[in-house]
Design a protein around this motif. Sequence first.
Motif, PDB file in Angstrom:
ATOM      1  N   VAL A 143       0.847  -1.198   0.000  1.00 27.92           N
ATOM      2  CA  VAL A 143       0.000   0.000   0.000  1.00 27.92           C
ATOM      3  C   VAL A 143       0.879   1.244   0.000  1.00 27.92           C
ATOM      4  N   ALA A 144       1.967   1.213   0.788  1.00 24.63           N
ATOM      5  CA  ALA A 144       2.874   2.356   0.839  1.00 24.63           C
ATOM      6  C   ALA A 144       3.499   2.623  -0.527  1.00 24.63           C
ATOM      7  N   GLY A 145       3.815   1.561  -1.269  1.00 23.54           N
ATOM      8  CA  GLY A 145       4.365   1.741  -2.603  1.00 23.54           C
ATOM      9  C   GLY A 145       3.405   2.457  -3.528  1.00 23.54           C
ATOM     10  N   VAL A 146       2.121   2.136  -3.416  1.00 20.83           N
ATOM     11  CA  VAL A 146       1.112   2.811  -4.239  1.00 20.83           C
ATOM     12  C   VAL A 146       0.985   4.273  -3.805  1.00 20.83           C
ATOM     13  N   TYR A 147       1.099   4.551  -2.501  1.00 22.94           N
ATOM     14  CA  TYR A 147       1.089   5.939  -2.029  1.00 22.94           C
ATOM     15  C   TYR A 147       2.176   6.752  -2.722  1.00 22.94           C
ATOM     16  N   TYR A 148       3.378   6.200  -2.789  1.00 18.12           N
ATOM     17  CA  TYR A 148       4.485   6.910  -3.411  1.00 18.12           C
ATOM     18  C   TYR A 148       4.238   7.135  -4.900  1.00 18.12           C
TER      19      TYR A 148
END
Length: 289
Positions: A143-148
């Motif tokens: 999920v954090a990767g998609v945030y970035y």
Amino acid sequence: MAKISRTWWGQRFLEALERCTDPGRLSRGRSYSSPRRLLSFSLEGATIKAKIRGNVNPYFGVYKEPRYQVEIQLRSIPSKAWTGIIQRLGSNAGWLSRLLLNEMPDDIEEAFAASQQTLLPGSEKDLKTDCTCPDWANPCKHVAGVYYHVAHLLDHDPFLLFQLRGLSKEKLQQKLAKTPLGQALANELLPQEELTPEGVSHRYPQPNLHPVEKNLTYKAFWSGHSLPDRSGHPQEAPREGAPRPSSGVPALLIKKQGDYPPFWERDNSFIEAMEHIYQQVQAKNKESL
């Protein structure tokens, strides 16, 4: 390491996420925003959907490369609140002009605060995430990767924030065009019909046309025809000491691209980089110029 986001609003988006989530876990997911990891990404209305490539880990019994489905939603702003927000945006010439230039006003949150809303995520309640990985933490590294990746997209399209809050760019522009100030700028706010280009006479003279004989051989062509006469070409080298014609706004095409055009992947400004190159070229060719 290159920055994921280069505009202040993209950075502010990540800072807002750090306040809502675990900053350490958020940073560990940065590598999952790369094209090698991010297999697919789509925005359906205000919902982000992505497919992430996971890791093979025999220690945990994962022998086949996993693929995880990620879904992210920001809390939608109610339509009643949008009405007041649009009125405030449409009555402020500074906000309106910046939005027309595809830029995010640095004080735009003031327009949302009066309606007790925020454009950027303000708390955990603003975020709804889901991932098919077995990690129980929220956000997981996928999920954090998609945030970035979203922060990177915001550099080129700040209106994406409005869409994630439930109002598309097209509807935003239509609503702004109905405000008193927006009506005066309606031609700039609303998309225009595509114009058919019209032919215009160019500045170069037409070449002298010669009829070609039928059944002309290659030998006869190359031995009996000369190149067109270019003596009437209007562009002549300026005389020494003569003033050079003005070219209008210097580097207009460069400046129209903006600081971070889609093809520019570096962290520094495209315009600043080109200005530096122009200065080097000018200094190197000072005598000939």
